[in-house]
Design an enzyme around this catalytic site. Structure first.
Site, PDB file in Angstrom:
ATOM      1  N   ASP A 124       0.848  -1.199   0.000  1.00  0.00           N
ATOM      2  CA  ASP A 124       0.000   0.000   0.000  1.00  0.00           C
ATOM      3  C   ASP A 124       0.881   1.246   0.000  1.00  0.00           C
ATOM      4  O   ASP A 124       1.724   1.415   0.881  1.00  0.00           O
ATOM      5  CB  ASP A 124      -0.934  -0.007   1.215  1.00  0.00           C
ATOM      6  CG  ASP A 124      -2.117   0.926   1.016  1.00  0.00           C
ATOM      7  OD1 ASP A 124      -2.411   1.288  -0.148  1.00  0.00           O
ATOM      8  OD2 ASP A 124      -2.763   1.298   2.013  1.00  0.00           O
ATOM      9  N   HIS A 141      -3.476  13.968   0.755  1.00  0.00           N
ATOM     10  CA  HIS A 141      -3.694  13.113   1.919  1.00  0.00           C
ATOM     11  C   HIS A 141      -2.502  13.197   2.870  1.00  0.00           C
ATOM     12  O   HIS A 141      -2.668  13.380   4.080  1.00  0.00           O
ATOM     13  CB  HIS A 141      -3.928  11.671   1.465  1.00  0.00           C
ATOM     14  CG  HIS A 141      -3.997  10.680   2.589  1.00  0.00           C
ATOM     15  ND1 HIS A 141      -5.041  10.645   3.490  1.00  0.00           N
ATOM     16  CD2 HIS A 141      -3.151   9.682   2.964  1.00  0.00           C
ATOM     17  CE1 HIS A 141      -4.825   9.681   4.370  1.00  0.00           C
ATOM     18  NE2 HIS A 141      -3.693   9.074   4.071  1.00  0.00           N
ATOM     19  N   GLU A 165     -10.592   4.103   3.974  1.00  0.00           N
ATOM     20  CA  GLU A 165      -9.733   4.899   3.091  1.00  0.00           C
ATOM     21  C   GLU A 165     -10.099   4.536   1.660  1.00  0.00           C
ATOM     22  O   GLU A 165     -10.077   3.354   1.310  1.00  0.00           O
ATOM     23  CB  GLU A 165      -8.241   4.595   3.331  1.00  0.00           C
ATOM     24  CG  GLU A 165      -7.736   5.033   4.691  1.00  0.00           C
ATOM     25  CD  GLU A 165      -6.223   4.883   4.862  1.00  0.00           C
ATOM     26  OE1 GLU A 165      -5.607   4.073   4.133  1.00  0.00           O
ATOM     27  OE2 GLU A 165      -5.673   5.588   5.730  1.00  0.00           O
ATOM     28  N   GLU A 200      -9.258   4.133  -2.053  1.00  0.00           N
ATOM     29  CA  GLU A 200      -8.024   3.957  -2.826  1.00  0.00           C
ATOM     30  C   GLU A 200      -8.352   3.215  -4.120  1.00  0.00           C
ATOM     31  O   GLU A 200      -9.421   2.626  -4.249  1.00  0.00           O
ATOM     32  CB  GLU A 200      -7.001   3.101  -2.046  1.00  0.00           C
ATOM     33  CG  GLU A 200      -6.713   3.592  -0.654  1.00  0.00           C
ATOM     34  CD  GLU A 200      -5.519   2.920   0.022  1.00  0.00           C
ATOM     35  OE1 GLU A 200      -4.721   2.250  -0.687  1.00  0.00           O
ATOM     36  OE2 GLU A 200      -5.378   3.087   1.254  1.00  0.00           O
ATOM     37  N   ASP A 204      -9.145   0.574   2.428  1.00  0.00           N
ATOM     38  CA  ASP A 204      -8.131   0.194   3.423  1.00  0.00           C
ATOM     39  C   ASP A 204      -8.662   0.585   4.812  1.00  0.00           C
ATOM     40  O   ASP A 204      -8.315   1.636   5.343  1.00  0.00           O
ATOM     41  CB  ASP A 204      -6.828   0.931   3.083  1.00  0.00           C
ATOM     42  CG  ASP A 204      -5.693   0.603   4.032  1.00  0.00           C
ATOM     43  OD1 ASP A 204      -5.782  -0.426   4.728  1.00  0.00           O
ATOM     44  OD2 ASP A 204      -4.728   1.381   4.076  1.00  0.00           O
ATOM     45  N   ARG A 214      -7.729   4.130  13.784  1.00  0.00           N
ATOM     46  CA  ARG A 214      -6.802   5.262  13.989  1.00  0.00           C
ATOM     47  C   ARG A 214      -6.196   5.294  15.389  1.00  0.00           C
ATOM     48  O   ARG A 214      -5.040   5.695  15.548  1.00  0.00           O
ATOM     49  CB  ARG A 214      -7.526   6.582  13.711  1.00  0.00           C
ATOM     50  CG  ARG A 214      -8.100   6.713  12.320  1.00  0.00           C
ATOM     51  CD  ARG A 214      -7.040   6.552  11.259  1.00  0.00           C
ATOM     52  NE  ARG A 214      -7.608   6.767   9.920  1.00  0.00           N
ATOM     53  CZ  ARG A 214      -6.951   6.504   8.803  1.00  0.00           C
ATOM     54  NH1 ARG A 214      -5.725   5.995   8.831  1.00  0.00           N
ATOM     55  NH2 ARG A 214      -7.517   6.724   7.638  1.00  0.00           N
ATOM     56  N   GLN A 247      -3.536   2.747  15.397  1.00  0.00           N
ATOM     57  CA  GLN A 247      -2.459   3.190  14.500  1.00  0.00           C
ATOM     58  C   GLN A 247      -1.544   4.212  15.189  1.00  0.00           C
ATOM     59  O   GLN A 247      -0.323   4.122  15.096  1.00  0.00           O
ATOM     60  CB  GLN A 247      -3.090   3.805  13.236  1.00  0.00           C
ATOM     61  CG  GLN A 247      -2.087   4.131  12.135  1.00  0.00           C
ATOM     62  CD  GLN A 247      -2.786   4.667  10.877  1.00  0.00           C
ATOM     63  OE1 GLN A 247      -4.011   4.681  10.784  1.00  0.00           O
ATOM     64  NE2 GLN A 247      -2.002   5.113   9.911  1.00  0.00           N
ATOM     65  N   TYR A 249       2.346   2.788  15.321  1.00  0.00           N
ATOM     66  CA  TYR A 249       2.978   2.935  13.989  1.00  0.00           C
ATOM     67  C   TYR A 249       4.454   3.313  14.030  1.00  0.00           C
ATOM     68  O   TYR A 249       5.159   3.122  13.038  1.00  0.00           O
ATOM     69  CB  TYR A 249       2.200   3.897  13.098  1.00  0.00           C
ATOM     70  CG  TYR A 249       2.535   5.366  13.230  1.00  0.00           C
ATOM     71  CD1 TYR A 249       2.090   6.099  14.314  1.00  0.00           C
ATOM     72  CD2 TYR A 249       3.266   6.017  12.247  1.00  0.00           C
ATOM     73  CE1 TYR A 249       2.383   7.442  14.420  1.00  0.00           C
ATOM     74  CE2 TYR A 249       3.567   7.365  12.350  1.00  0.00           C
ATOM     75  CZ  TYR A 249       3.129   8.077  13.440  1.00  0.00           C
ATOM     76  OH  TYR A 249       3.419   9.405  13.545  1.00  0.00           O
ATOM     77  N   LYS A 292      -4.340  -1.884  10.412  1.00  0.00           N
ATOM     78  CA  LYS A 292      -4.789  -1.958   9.029  1.00  0.00           C
ATOM     79  C   LYS A 292      -4.960  -3.378   8.494  1.00  0.00           C
ATOM     80  O   LYS A 292      -5.616  -3.561   7.480  1.00  0.00           O
ATOM     81  CB  LYS A 292      -3.808  -1.196   8.127  1.00  0.00           C
ATOM     82  CG  LYS A 292      -3.972   0.314   8.252  1.00  0.00           C
ATOM     83  CD  LYS A 292      -2.953   1.049   7.425  1.00  0.00           C
ATOM     84  CE  LYS A 292      -3.173   2.553   7.507  1.00  0.00           C
ATOM     85  NZ  LYS A 292      -4.278   3.020   6.646  1.00  0.00           N
ATOM     86  N   THR A 304      -9.127  -5.518   4.335  1.00  0.00           N
ATOM     87  CA  THR A 304      -9.009  -4.550   3.239  1.00  0.00           C
ATOM     88  C   THR A 304      -9.948  -5.052   2.150  1.00  0.00           C
ATOM     89  O   THR A 304      -9.832  -6.196   1.708  1.00  0.00           O
ATOM     90  CB  THR A 304      -7.560  -4.490   2.698  1.00  0.00           C
ATOM     91  OG1 THR A 304      -6.675  -4.187   3.785  1.00  0.00           O
ATOM     92  CG2 THR A 304      -7.410  -3.435   1.625  1.00  0.00           C
ATOM     93  N   GLU A 345      -9.248  12.651   7.940  1.00  0.00           N
ATOM     94  CA  GLU A 345      -9.028  13.959   7.319  1.00  0.00           C
ATOM     95  C   GLU A 345     -10.295  14.809   7.343  1.00  0.00           C
ATOM     96  O   GLU A 345     -10.255  15.991   7.640  1.00  0.00           O
ATOM     97  CB  GLU A 345      -8.662  13.773   5.843  1.00  0.00           C
ATOM     98  CG  GLU A 345      -7.240  13.443   5.546  1.00  0.00           C
ATOM     99  CD  GLU A 345      -7.076  13.169   4.064  1.00  0.00           C
ATOM    100  OE1 GLU A 345      -7.083  11.988   3.681  1.00  0.00           O
ATOM    101  OE2 GLU A 345      -6.951  14.125   3.280  1.00  0.00           O
TER     102      GLU A 345
HETATM  103 MN    MN Z   1      -4.087   3.090   2.918  1.00  0.00          MN
END
Ligand code: MN
Length: 439
Positions: free
Chosen positions: A139, A146, A211, A213, A245, A249, A252, A256, A265, A269, A386
């Site tokens: 990914d 973004h 997400e 994508e 995806d 959060r 994450q 991360y 994640k 998916t 976002e």
């Molecule tokens: Mn992603």
């Protein structure tokens, strides 16, 4: 010289004898012909089909009826398999030959119509599977908008890290938890810090996100140790689908650093089932997004004149949300965002060239995700993180409900399509997943 010059299969004046393929707004007109893997409800075996209007063409059935010869027959032979991998491995010459022949068979006036009709199934009578056995999933993070929006939430003084404009950032994702459209997504548990100064606890995520994508499928493989030059990258790409995806959060944020996304994640998916080929997308190739004044020059291995001129993709991407309350009140799904893949900073060819620049090999059916696709405006933001500014500005829904992140029972649908004057609109279909409560 483009790999996929415009040809008869892009001719907007041609229609199909499958009437639903000609309806305005249909995702699967004669000019699209995407590939997918289907299982008839009456059968236990899956095989490769092509979408046309509200029907699926059984390609290997057509082969048995003697409708293909030459390269098209070689390609059609792989369509009896339960994944697209063998077809993907063959290469553009074979994909093109099959597309040209299927176009002719499904076009108005085709003399073979009577035979072909026996191999058409109603879409409602088939179950779609994942299109490929996906060995590897990577990914990317190719949307500058973004990266900038998310970066400014976590590092307001320094939203873009210094490497961003030099290389397409990515992480290796989890292939085993890729699921097809319609598969429910269970709210994951993970380590979450409720208070900054307290230790984490194992809890269901409180910040479940989507997400939007594009997924990009690799066609022919590439041996270990042999980078793909950017000029050859287009011939390594088979087609695209929608990719959600799903992301937790709060998990994450805690996990991360320093190695990137992991359990936040890889719990699911989602992919749309129909893969739209690069040849079908030929009318919708555009210049790569302009680099900003002051951006560093692209390193030579990531630069090709043709890629700058037509390596971009014009694909509109819509995110829809339907809550449990909306379903109870029979309200339609609410549009959360509308973006476009033309805003990506890095092109698919650059992603592929970079991925193999160290000699990393490719296998047919490998999947590249573009990363969340956001644009310059607020309505182009491709995830809730976002859009709601990390939950601070909740989205208002027509029911009076609000959302900072996803609730149990929420159903997220991605849709994608390509439009350009003088050409027939083609669509990617949909990618839907409903959130189930954590166990
Ligand atoms: Mn992603």
């Amino acid at each position: 010289m483009s790999l996929y010059p415009l040809n008869e299969t892009h001719d907007a004046s041609r229609k199909s004898w499958v009437a639903t393929a000609n309806l305005p707004g249909c995702d699967f007109p004669l000019q699209n012909l995407p590939f997918g893997v289907f299982r008839p409800r009456s059968d236990w075996r899956s095989k490769v089909g092509i979408a046309i209007g509200d029907a699926v063409l059984d390609v290997s059935g057509c082969l048995l009826s003697g409708l293909f010869s030459g390269d098209a027959a070689v390609a059609a032979e792989t369509c009896s398999r339960h994944t697209l991998n063998e077809l993907m491995a063959l290469g553009a010459q074979y994909w093109s030959a099959l597309r040209a022949r299927v176009f002719a068979l499904l076009a108005e006036g085709a003399s073979e119509r009577g035979t072909v009709e026996r191999h058409l199934l109603a879409m409602q009578d088939v179950e779609m599977r994942l299109p490929a056995a996906i060995g590897n999933y990577t990914d990317f993070y190719a949307s500058l908008h973004h990266a900038r929006n998310v970066g400014s939430l976590f590092r307001p003084a320094n939203p873009l890290l210094p490497n961003y404009k030099y290389l397409p950032i990515a992480y290796h994702g989890r292939a085993s938890s890729l699921v097809v459209d319609g598969t429910p997504v269970r709210r994951p548990h993970g380590q979450i810090k409720l208070q900054e100064d307290q230790p984490p606890e194992l809890l269901p995520t409180r910040q479940l996100d989507y997400e939007v994508e594009l997924g990009i499928f690799v066609g022919p493989g590439q041996p270990l140790g042999e980078p793909v030059p950017i000029e050859s990258a287009p011939e390594r790409l088979f087609g695209i689908c929608l990719l959600n995806d799903w992301s937790a959060r709060d998990m994450q944020t805690w996990e991360y650093q320093p190695l990137g996304p992991f359990l936040a994640k890889n719990f699911a998916t989602s992919l749309s089932p129909w893969v739209v080929t690069l040849e079908a997308l030929a009318p919708f190739r555009i210049a790569a997004a302009a680099r900003e004044p002051g951006d560093p020059p692209v390193l030579p291995y990531l630069y090709a004149a043709e890629d700058r001129e037509q390596g971009g993709l014009e694909v509109a991407l819509e995110v829809l949300l339907q809550t449990a309350q909306m379903r109870e009140q029979e309200m339609p799904a609410h549009r959360l965002s509308l973006g476009n893949a033309r805003d990506l900073y890095w092109t698919p060819a650059q992603m592929l060239a970079h991925h193999t620049s160290n000699g990393c090999n490719l296998q047919p059916g490998d999947l590249l995700g573009t990363g969340t696709i956001s644009g310059p405006a607020k309505e182009n933001r491709g995830c809730l993180l976002e859009m709601t500014v990390r939950g601070r500005e909740p989205v208002q829904l027509p029911t009076g409900e609000t959302r900072s992140f996803l609730e149990d029972g929420d159903e997220v649908t991605l849709r994608g399509w390509c439009e350009r004057p003088g050409f027939v609109r083609i669509g990617l279909g949909g990618c839907t997943g409903r959130v189930l409560g954590g166990r």
